[in-house]
Design a protein around this motif. Sequence first.
Motif, PDB file in Angstrom:
ATOM      1  N   GLN A 190      15.731   3.432   7.634  1.00 51.79           N
ATOM      2  CA  GLN A 190      16.065   4.540   8.514  1.00 51.79           C
ATOM      3  C   GLN A 190      17.064   5.536   7.946  1.00 51.79           C
ATOM      4  OE1 GLN A 190      14.565   4.980  11.734  1.00 51.79           O
ATOM      5  NE2 GLN A 190      13.227   3.600  10.595  1.00 51.79           N
TER       6      GLN A 190
ATOM      7  N   GLY B 167       9.521   2.682   3.360  1.00 50.61           N
ATOM      8  CA  GLY B 167       9.082   3.644   4.361  1.00 50.61           C
ATOM      9  C   GLY B 167       9.637   3.382   5.741  1.00 50.61           C
ATOM     10  N   ARG B 168      10.039   2.140   6.008  1.00 50.48           N
ATOM     11  CA  ARG B 168      10.582   1.782   7.316  1.00 50.48           C
ATOM     12  C   ARG B 168      12.106   1.895   7.389  1.00 50.48           C
ATOM     13  NH1 ARG B 168       7.771  -1.379  10.824  1.00 50.48           N
ATOM     14  NH2 ARG B 168       9.618  -1.023  12.117  1.00 50.48           N
TER      15      ARG B 168
ATOM     16  N   SER C 192       7.554  -4.561  16.762  1.00 49.55           N
ATOM     17  CA  SER C 192       7.444  -3.414  15.856  1.00 49.55           C
ATOM     18  C   SER C 192       8.443  -2.304  16.170  1.00 49.55           C
ATOM     19  CB  SER C 192       6.023  -2.846  15.922  1.00 49.55           C
ATOM     20  OG  SER C 192       5.729  -2.395  17.242  1.00 49.55           O
ATOM     21  N   GLU C 193       9.277  -2.498  17.196  1.00 46.66           N
ATOM     22  CA  GLU C 193      10.219  -1.456  17.597  1.00 46.66           C
ATOM     23  C   GLU C 193      11.532  -1.487  16.812  1.00 46.66           C
ATOM     24  OE1 GLU C 193      10.776  -1.941  21.761  1.00 46.66           O
ATOM     25  OE2 GLU C 193       8.670  -1.535  22.248  1.00 46.66           O
TER      26      GLU C 193
ATOM     27  N   ASP D  48       8.904  -7.414  12.075  1.00 45.28           N
ATOM     28  CA  ASP D  48       7.988  -6.374  12.521  1.00 45.28           C
ATOM     29  C   ASP D  48       6.766  -6.964  13.218  1.00 45.28           C
ATOM     30  OD1 ASP D  48       7.274  -3.432  12.422  1.00 45.28           O
ATOM     31  OD2 ASP D  48       5.530  -4.283  11.403  1.00 45.28           O
TER      32      ASP D  48
ATOM     33  N   LYS E 213      17.679   3.351   1.662  1.00 49.45           N
ATOM     34  CA  LYS E 213      16.607   3.574   0.693  1.00 49.45           C
ATOM     35  C   LYS E 213      17.142   3.529  -0.732  1.00 49.45           C
ATOM     36  CE  LYS E 213      13.493   6.002   3.775  1.00 49.45           C
ATOM     37  NZ  LYS E 213      12.397   6.962   3.856  1.00 49.45           N
TER      38      LYS E 213
ATOM     39  N   PRO F  68      11.720  -8.703   6.833  1.00 46.67           N
ATOM     40  CA  PRO F  68      11.358  -7.509   7.621  1.00 46.67           C
ATOM     41  C   PRO F  68       9.919  -7.547   8.131  1.00 46.67           C
ATOM     42  CG  PRO F  68      12.562  -6.876   5.655  1.00 46.67           C
ATOM     43  CD  PRO F  68      12.279  -8.342   5.519  1.00 46.67           C
ATOM     44  N   ARG F  69       8.997  -8.055   7.315  1.00 51.59           N
ATOM     45  CA  ARG F  69       7.606  -8.178   7.754  1.00 51.59           C
ATOM     46  C   ARG F  69       7.505  -9.133   8.949  1.00 51.59           C
ATOM     47  NH1 ARG F  69       3.563  -4.552   6.242  1.00 51.59           N
ATOM     48  NH2 ARG F  69       3.246  -4.474   3.992  1.00 51.59           N
TER      49      ARG F  69
ATOM     50  N   ALA G 257      14.289  -0.962  14.000  1.00 55.63           N
ATOM     51  CA  ALA G 257      14.605  -0.034  12.915  1.00 55.63           C
ATOM     52  C   ALA G 257      15.419  -0.785  11.870  1.00 55.63           C
ATOM     53  CB  ALA G 257      15.400   1.155  13.453  1.00 55.63           C
TER      54      ALA G 257
ATOM     55  N   TRP H  95       6.323  -0.587   1.623  1.00 57.58           N
ATOM     56  CA  TRP H  95       6.274  -0.560   3.099  1.00 57.58           C
ATOM     57  C   TRP H  95       7.688  -0.583   3.672  1.00 57.58           C
ATOM     58  CZ3 TRP H  95       8.270  -4.335   6.336  1.00 57.58           C
ATOM     59  CH2 TRP H  95       8.004  -4.174   7.700  1.00 57.58           C
ATOM     60  N   LEU H  96       8.542  -1.478   3.149  1.00 54.48           N
ATOM     61  CA  LEU H  96       9.906  -1.565   3.645  1.00 54.48           C
ATOM     62  C   LEU H  96      10.648  -0.259   3.417  1.00 54.48           C
ATOM     63  CD1 LEU H  96      12.355  -3.033   4.797  1.00 54.48           C
ATOM     64  CD2 LEU H  96      12.751  -4.022   2.520  1.00 54.48           C
TER      65      LEU H  96
END
Length: 308
Positions: free
Chosen positions: A87, A84-85, A285-286, A281, A92, A277-278, A288, A81-82
């Motif tokens: 930026q 994918g989030r 949720s905004e 969020d 990554k 990060p969870r 990045a 999940w992280l």
Amino acid sequence: MNGIDRDFYGLCEEIQSLSELETYYRIRKCFDRVPRETQKSCMDFFNQFGYWGRLEPEKGVYEQIECKAKALHEHIGDFAWLYGRLQDYRSKKTLYAILNNWYRYDFASTAQTREYLFDDYFDLDIVRCTPQEVLVDLGAYTGDTVLSYLKNYGEDCYRKIYCYEITPKSFETLQRNLAKYERVELRRKGVSDAQGTMFLRHSTADASANALDESGGEAVEVTTLDADICEAVTLIKADIEGGEQKAVLGARNHIVSDHPKLLLSVYHNNEDLWKIPRMIDALCSEYAFHLRYRSSPIYPTEITLIAV
């Protein structure tokens, strides 16, 4: 999909196909292949700081590897999940490198992603600041982060700075180092998710690793950012030796209302990397997310989550 995407999701698929015990033995096998001198450096480091579990093979103690296997087995979905989030490609690749190091004791990918260009916290491509900044430095230590901020952005690029530090000697140095700067408020308090009193736990490794505990020696006043700062804040940096999750909870109103830039250490245990990060969020949720790290490639620490 690029090469790092394939490598990352391939790693996730491999870990998902294994039991926790199988993951543990694969990590142990990789550790066994590490040169003895490097093994000893890892053991000394893990055992000195105590954040990630002890590692003493000669005594049959593999707690550090057990903890990593558990974290990977139970939370590989959270890491995906992280991923994918995140930026940017660099973030990554950094996450892949960290997990690949945990799982395979691989040092090549971490060497490629170690941050050399920017100072800790202040990636100038991501963290953009103005003269209206209200900064909060949690774990201000001797003022090194504030001085780095002033070097990177200029001595006129803030409206107010709040510094929190719990260690008396570090606080004295902090006072000296920042004495000439106006609109800088120093508070010898801990920051958590509730107001009260905790106790200073001295690290045997370094004074910068001192932390708060439920019992112990010198009492320290503890507050929350929501209770202690009334004005809107624009940037929060936190490096408080495993207290970052509680600090986030204690700043929930600022995070929701002010949307400050968040520069948070996420390496002091085996869960912060995915859990913080969870938490952010869930509050807003905004945000990045980006990841950077500056430590040795042998075991990546000094990992910063940048949320903007």
